[in-house]
Design a protein around this motif. Structure first.
Motif, short mmCIF file in Angstrom:
data_model
loop_
_atom_site.label_atom_id
_atom_site.label_comp_id
_atom_site.label_asym_id
_atom_site.label_seq_id
_atom_site.Cartn_x
_atom_site.Cartn_y
_atom_site.Cartn_z
N VAL A 106 -5.48 -2.00 4.74
CA VAL A 106 -4.77 -2.65 3.47
C VAL A 106 -3.72 -3.77 3.90
O VAL A 106 -2.77 -3.53 4.45
CB VAL A 106 -3.99 -1.59 2.83
N ALA A 107 -3.99 -4.95 3.47
CA ALA A 107 -3.23 -6.03 3.91
C ALA A 107 -2.01 -6.14 3.35
O ALA A 107 -1.86 -5.83 1.98
CB ALA A 107 -3.99 -7.33 3.51
N ARG A 108 -0.85 -6.40 3.91
CA ARG A 108 0.50 -6.47 3.63
C ARG A 108 0.89 -5.06 2.90
O ARG A 108 1.80 -5.25 1.88
CB ARG A 108 0.34 -7.66 2.50
N ALA A 127 4.23 -2.12 -0.69
CA ALA A 127 4.71 -0.69 -1.12
C ALA A 127 6.31 -0.63 -1.10
O ALA A 127 6.76 0.15 -1.69
CB ALA A 127 4.56 0.19 0.20
N ARG A 128 7.12 -1.69 -0.31
CA ARG A 128 8.40 -1.59 -0.30
C ARG A 128 8.89 -1.34 -1.71
O ARG A 128 8.74 -2.16 -2.74
CB ARG A 128 8.99 -3.02 0.41
N GLY A 129 9.49 -0.31 -2.03
CA GLY A 129 10.49 -0.13 -3.24
C GLY A 129 9.46 0.37 -4.39
O GLY A 129 9.65 0.41 -5.65
N ASP A 130 8.12 0.43 -4.14
CA ASP A 130 7.23 0.91 -5.08
C ASP A 130 7.22 2.42 -5.49
O ASP A 130 6.55 3.22 -5.13
CB ASP A 130 5.92 0.54 -4.66
N GLY A 189 -8.19 -6.58 1.50
CA GLY A 189 -7.59 -7.62 2.48
C GLY A 189 -6.60 -8.38 1.62
O GLY A 189 -6.02 -8.08 0.87
N PRO A 190 -6.43 -9.64 2.28
CA PRO A 190 -5.14 -10.50 1.79
C PRO A 190 -5.48 -11.03 0.52
O PRO A 190 -4.65 -11.16 -0.17
CB PRO A 190 -5.53 -11.76 2.74
#
Lengths: 282, 216
Positions: B167-169, B174-177, B138-139
């Motif tokens: 899965v929080a956020r 994930a962005r750019g990972d 979570g968060p």
């Protein structure tokens, strides 16, 4: 045939057992806290074990459509080990928990003063927490052990009607029944009771307040013995209703004395395919 | 998301609401009377009596009528008692799976530093209990888990069948990972090699990484 196994040690069993039990009609189990087959050396080992009985094992059972409750206690054997007895101080916290439907297994192993103390203390804890008690009768010197058990129960704050005396047999059933307690019979491949003797006993003593369990654990035992007793009862002329009383309604009635028995199955989080146990080896 | 008073109240019948009101009073009392700090390190030799509100926390399931209502009640109790790090650890480590879930879900609201909260998240992530895994991602995990542990948490969700909705956020982290993308691709290759289907959620997570790369 719907089956409630009121005494089975699922932590020692495989997922294949769960599958076979479900196929045989088992829909609910109670797992009593007991010895592990080797000595524990500290209360922390009990806490890890209680964690299994309160978390992981219900999760495993739910994967196979079986509801899982437990009974918690310091067992008679380890009541004699001063390294283990401090777990009694932590039991009040655990006995408040929702999945705990009795105090147990308590009772006698070798009938020592330390076992006297643990039994009396935990009968009081059961009374304090509004829980019934699962009381194991000793494997050695059983009739004497039953009588001593009944003496301690009668001196306790817990009425006999809230006690399930377990591992009974032909030599102890009459005195146990006269006490007003519920009567448990463990059916084993070689020791304890077997199916034919169980049916004969039911013919003689009736089905009232009688529970049958497999008590399956890490030793030579069979988690399908409950079903085999049901089949043997039908072959011997008992009705479907008789079987349902012994294998479902009686255990439900006893553990419902806790006010905590919840036979609604909570499925884990929705899964895409299979589940973590089936896929855990991938 | 968490059920706060109006929502959780709607889940409760009259006896359950009365029970919760009494429990919240006890928790509020506990918040005003913080116990001595000995529990922060090791438990004392003789166990003190269990605080009344903690017994309520343990017994919420049989008083609240449903798992969802009990979870909301437990989270409310944790917040009302202003549970600190020692209390959260105690209730988690001595808790049932349902109680542990409540502690994990309440962590973002308890002002517990990552040094104390993350060990509970990490404990839950080590289990194979999907109820605990879903609550662990979570968060609080989104805010505090390091990149390596977070990627493994995502992969474990896929591995055990926990929907990535839990899965929080997810999109943000994930962005750019590219490392997460590599792990997802490797897992997909492993599934394919074994003749097993690739979870749809994996493609979703992979898209979140690659779409970000294309737009950057």
């Amino acid at each position: 045939m719907r089956i409630f196994d009121p005494h089975i040690h699922m932590t020692s069993r495989t997922t294949g057992d769960y599958e076979a039990m479900y196929a045989a009609g088992v829909r609910a189990v109670v797992e009593p806290s007991f010895w592990l087959g080797q000595p524990r050396t500290s209360p922390a080992s009990f806490f890890d074990y209680f964690d299994s009985l309160l978390g992981w094992e219900p999760f495993r059972a739910a994967q196979y459509g079986i509801t899982h409750h437990c009974t918690l206690a310091l067992n008679p054997k380890e009541a004699n080990d001063p390294r283990c007895t401090p777990v009694l101080d932590e039991l009040p916290r655990y006995l408040a928990k929702d999945p705990v439907v009795a105090v147990g297994e308590i009772g006698y192993d070798s009938m020592t003063p330390a076992e006297d103390t643990a039994l009396a203390t935990q009968l009081q804890l059961a009374a304090d927490h509004g829980l019934p008690a699962l009381v194991h009768t000793p494997h050695r010197d059983k009739l004497t052990g039953l009588r001593r058990t009944l003496d301690v129960v009668r001196e306790s704050a817990l009425p006999c009607e809230r006690v399930l005396l377990d591992h009974l047999n032909e030599t102890t059933v009459a005195e146990a029944r006269n006490s007003g307690a519920w009567l448990g019979f463990s059916v084993y491949p070689d020791t304890k009771m077997d199916e034919a003797r169980m049916v004969a006993l039911l013919k003689q003593h009736g089905t009232e307040r009688i529970l049958v369990n497999s008590a399956a654990d890490w030793g030579k035992s069979d988690p399908l013995k409950t079903r085999k007793v049901g089949d043997a009862m039908l072959e011997a002329g008992f009705s479907d209703d008789d079987v349902d009383e012994v294998l479902w309604r009686n255990p439900v009635a006893f553990y419902a004395l806790s006010g905590r028995l919840d036979l609604h199955l909570t499925q884990p989080e929705p899964l895409h395919e299979g589940n973590s146990i089936l896929r855990g080896g991938e | 998301m968490l059920n706060l008073p109006p929502e959780s109240a709607a889940l409760l019948d009259e006896p359950a609401r009365a029970w919760l009101d009494a429990a919240l009073l006890e928790a509020a009392h506990a918040a005003r009377h913080t116990p001595p700090p000995h529990t922060a390190t090791a438990p004392p030799a003789a166990s003190p009596p269990v605080p009344a509100w903690e017994l309520r926390f343990a017994s919420a399931g049989r008083h609240c009528g449903s798992d969802l209502a009990a979870e909301a009640a437990r989270i409310l109790l944790l917040r009302t008692a202003r549970t600190g790090a020692p209390g959260a650890a105690r209730l988690y480590h001595r808790g049932t799976a349902a109680e542990r879930r409540a502690v994990l879900l309440a962590l973002p609201f308890l002002e517990i530093a990552p040094a104390h909260g993350l060990p509970l998240i990490q404990d839950a992530l080590r289990t194979n209990d999907t109820r605990l895994l879903a609550a662990a991602v979570g968060p609080y995990a989104a805010a505090h888990l390091d990149a390596h542990a977070w990627r493994h948490a995502v992969l474990k969700c896929l591995f055990t069948g926990v929907p990535l909705d839990a899965v929080a956020r997810l999109a943000h982290r994930a962005r750019g990972d590219t490392e997460l993308a590599r792990m997802l691709e490797d897992y997909a290759a492993e599934r394919t090699a074994a003749g097993r289907p690739v979870p749809a959620d994996l493609h979703h997570a992979l898209a979140l990484t690659t779409a970000a790369k294309e737009s950057s």
